[in-house]
Design a protein around this motif. Sequence first.
Motif, PDB file in Angstrom:
ATOM      1  N   ARG A 122       0.831  -1.195   0.000  1.00 52.44           N
ATOM      2  CA  ARG A 122       0.000   0.000   0.000  1.00 52.44           C
ATOM      3  C   ARG A 122       0.870   1.250   0.000  1.00 52.44           C
ATOM      4  NH1 ARG A 122      -2.973  -1.056   5.423  1.00 52.44           N
ATOM      5  NH2 ARG A 122      -0.869  -1.823   5.853  1.00 52.44           N
ATOM      6  N   ASP A 123       0.387   2.267  -0.682  1.00 54.42           N
ATOM      7  CA  ASP A 123       1.111   3.523  -0.631  1.00 54.42           C
ATOM      8  C   ASP A 123       0.755   4.268   0.651  1.00 54.42           C
ATOM      9  OD1 ASP A 123      -1.470   4.110  -1.186  1.00 54.42           O
ATOM     10  OD2 ASP A 123      -1.086   5.375  -2.934  1.00 54.42           O
ATOM     11  N   LEU A 124       1.459   5.369   0.898  1.00 53.94           N
ATOM     12  CA  LEU A 124       1.282   6.112   2.148  1.00 53.94           C
ATOM     13  C   LEU A 124      -0.127   6.679   2.268  1.00 53.94           C
ATOM     14  CD1 LEU A 124       2.484   7.223   4.747  1.00 53.94           C
ATOM     15  CD2 LEU A 124       3.328   9.195   3.439  1.00 53.94           C
ATOM     16  N   THR A 174      -2.928   5.479   1.050  1.00 56.70           N
ATOM     17  CA  THR A 174      -3.872   4.407   1.398  1.00 56.70           C
ATOM     18  C   THR A 174      -3.726   3.998   2.851  1.00 56.70           C
ATOM     19  OG1 THR A 174      -3.747   3.617  -0.887  1.00 56.70           O
ATOM     20  CG2 THR A 174      -4.649   2.105   0.760  1.00 56.70           C
ATOM     21  N   PHE A 175      -2.481   3.888   3.297  1.00 55.21           N
ATOM     22  CA  PHE A 175      -2.263   3.528   4.705  1.00 55.21           C
ATOM     23  C   PHE A 175      -2.790   4.603   5.649  1.00 55.21           C
ATOM     24  CE2 PHE A 175       0.546   4.111   8.392  1.00 55.21           C
ATOM     25  CZ  PHE A 175       0.226   2.956   9.094  1.00 55.21           C
ATOM     26  N   THR A 229      -6.517   4.525   6.278  1.00 57.93           N
ATOM     27  CA  THR A 229      -7.043   3.408   7.075  1.00 57.93           C
ATOM     28  C   THR A 229      -6.411   3.309   8.460  1.00 57.93           C
ATOM     29  OG1 THR A 229      -5.400   1.925   6.088  1.00 57.93           O
ATOM     30  CG2 THR A 229      -7.546   2.074   5.010  1.00 57.93           C
ATOM     31  N   SER A 230      -5.435   4.158   8.766  1.00 57.36           N
ATOM     32  CA  SER A 230      -4.746   4.078  10.060  1.00 57.36           C
ATOM     33  C   SER A 230      -5.623   4.648  11.173  1.00 57.36           C
ATOM     34  CB  SER A 230      -3.421   4.839   9.994  1.00 57.36           C
ATOM     35  OG  SER A 230      -2.796   4.850  11.265  1.00 57.36           O
ATOM     36  N   GLU A 270       0.366  -1.153  13.871  1.00 57.39           N
ATOM     37  CA  GLU A 270      -0.026  -0.849  12.486  1.00 57.39           C
ATOM     38  C   GLU A 270       1.120  -0.174  11.735  1.00 57.39           C
ATOM     39  OE1 GLU A 270      -3.473   1.537  12.465  1.00 57.39           O
ATOM     40  OE2 GLU A 270      -4.837  -0.058  13.128  1.00 57.39           O
ATOM     41  N   ILE A 271       1.752   0.804  12.371  1.00 55.63           N
ATOM     42  CA  ILE A 271       2.854   1.522  11.716  1.00 55.63           C
ATOM     43  C   ILE A 271       4.023   0.584  11.457  1.00 55.63           C
ATOM     44  CG2 ILE A 271       4.483   3.421  11.977  1.00 55.63           C
ATOM     45  CD1 ILE A 271       2.365   4.874  13.636  1.00 55.63           C
ATOM     46  N   ASP A 296       3.870  -2.615  11.067  1.00 55.58           N
ATOM     47  CA  ASP A 296       3.482  -3.556  10.022  1.00 55.58           C
ATOM     48  C   ASP A 296       3.613  -2.920   8.643  1.00 55.58           C
ATOM     49  OD1 ASP A 296       2.076  -6.112   9.150  1.00 55.58           O
ATOM     50  OD2 ASP A 296       0.706  -4.583   8.378  1.00 55.58           O
ATOM     51  N   TYR A 297       3.238  -1.645   8.513  1.00 52.09           N
ATOM     52  CA  TYR A 297       3.372  -0.968   7.223  1.00 52.09           C
ATOM     53  C   TYR A 297       4.841  -0.800   6.847  1.00 52.09           C
ATOM     54  CZ  TYR A 297       3.183   2.695   3.690  1.00 52.09           C
ATOM     55  OH  TYR A 297       3.350   3.413   2.549  1.00 52.09           O
ATOM     56  N   GLU A 307       6.063  -4.088   5.664  1.00 57.18           N
ATOM     57  CA  GLU A 307       5.526  -4.429   4.345  1.00 57.18           C
ATOM     58  C   GLU A 307       6.300  -3.728   3.239  1.00 57.18           C
ATOM     59  OE1 GLU A 307       1.265  -3.953   1.949  1.00 57.18           O
ATOM     60  OE2 GLU A 307       1.403  -3.554   4.105  1.00 57.18           O
TER      61      GLU A 307
END
Length: 637
Positions: free
Chosen positions: A138-140, A142-143, A146-147, A558-559, A561-562, A565
């Motif tokens: 996912r790009d920034l 998109t993240f 949803t964050s 979450e951060i 994990d991104y 990824e």
Amino acid sequence: MLSGAAGAARRGGAALAPWLTRSLAGTHAGADSCAGADKGSHKETIEERDKRQQRQQRQRQHQGCGAAGSGKEQPLPLPPLGRAPGLLAREGQGREALMPIEIVCKIKFAEEDAKPKEKEAGDEQSLLGAARGAAAPRDLATFASTSTLHGLGRACGPGPHGLRRTLWALALLTSLAAFLYQAAGLARDYLTRPHLVAMDPAAPAPVAGFPAVTLCNINRFRHSALSDADIFHLANLTGLPPKDRDGHRAAGLRYPEPDMVDILNRTGHQLADMLKSCNFSGHHCSASNFSVVYTRYGKCYTFNADPRSSLPSRAGGMGSGLEIMLDIQQEEYLPIWRETNETSFEAGIRVQIHSQEEPPYIHQLGFGVSPGFQTFVSCQEQRLTYLPQPWGNCRMESELREPELQGYSAYSVSACRLRCEKEAVLQRCHCRMVHMPGNETICPPNIYIECADHTLDSLGGGPEGPCFCPTPCNLTRYGKEISMVRIPNRGSARYLARKYNRNETYIRENFLVLDVFFEALTSEAMEQRAAYGLSALLGDLGGQMGLFIGASILTLLEILDYIYEVSWDRLKRVWRRPKTPLRTSTGGISTLGLQELKEQSPCPSRGHAEGGGASSLLPNHHHPHGPPGGLFEDFAC
């Protein structure tokens, strides 16, 4: 025979004439059609050319191309056998000029293209699954959309850039900076490891264990008990000059080697002579209730020393503890001829109150009791609990790796200091002093005072010193409150003089009374506690995080994990670059490319003469109305 041969030649020529006529006609027709098409192409307009190409396309769809359209090869008819050699030679020359050439190619594909058809479906599913697994991260934007981090979607989410997004970005950065500042302050407070001391009085107990009481006469040697040999050997320790029996100083006296333990036992003050009365909790006691122990003051005595048979105290206050009357025997004190490190100017006794597991360290931890006074010592048991690292420097029971001192089952500061003193003396004098436990040789009296000086140098004031003795994490000590009154009064002085056959002056100068008792059968529990622990730090960090950025532990996950990824995707791109598989020829079979066939062909292909006649290459497959572009436009297999 000649006529027969000529007839046969005529019959063979007649049979070959129609085949040659058809071949030549087809060739010329093709050449004429190519020429006609080339000439007509200059005259026709673009619209006419488009219409012609559409017609040719429709004709190809409805018509076949002979053997190429039906998928079967139509071999050319061969001339009959038995022809004349001359005629065959002429026919051979005609074929070299007019007959078309047929090329048969045999191509063997690489192994990966020859897989069984039944596995194609499974391979397709595998490729689809791999494509789905290797999807781009996912790009920034998109993240951010949803964050769960507050404000991140409005600052970095999808949408146009403008003043509103800039203000949100500034607000997010300001809140993040404020949170980091508060978090740094909380971390500094936690790393200082603050602690507090909590004191909790325990409930009264029906019975309390009475402590051990060690007492020593400040004078080590009785003057009347010293022999000439003792004075000679103890000259450096007592300061007395050696003498013979007539009281004259001798120059060349020789005595046997001394035994320091024997000297202390013989010349030290005997408890049976000093103890005038003894009572414990209303019961009579005697010198047999005391045990001999050696200290820096020589021969000393400890009451209630055995931890296995400790005496209990059933009540608090005076009369419920130990009460003794002692005669310090000042007439036995040594005269002072010259000062040494062991010279004492005071008179009285030294007393230490300690637990049974702790050896007496009376020269530093004891207190003095003076003659002519009754001293009251009110005790209270204190149970101390210290914090280990990183809050404190206490020594836990599990860390006891060093050998314990002989006769003591538990670690204590006194035992540790005695061990340090012993090691210092052993290193310098290769012997030990009497009060130091062990089986090593006891130092002789002539170097006793010199070796005793090194015991003070062995003790350091901290962890960097020669000997550091940490406090045990669990410690029992006894708080003391000392008071005294003068004795005897005038009436009791006469009574005591008559009772012990002494004069009143002797009673006032040598007699003392020591009264040791519990103030109450309660103990104090003092415990060090961490003032700011890990749970408090996490709670404060969570509050600051929720206040400023509205985040939690799951938001941080979450951060992370991104970040994982994105990082993993870039690593896979670097490490797993796809390689183009190479097709190799096997079994001596060559691979013929389409472009090579086009370049090697002397006749232009259908792509170059769209709508024209067939090429002279592969005439049995190329048809003016054959199928559009494909493999059969270039070669046949």
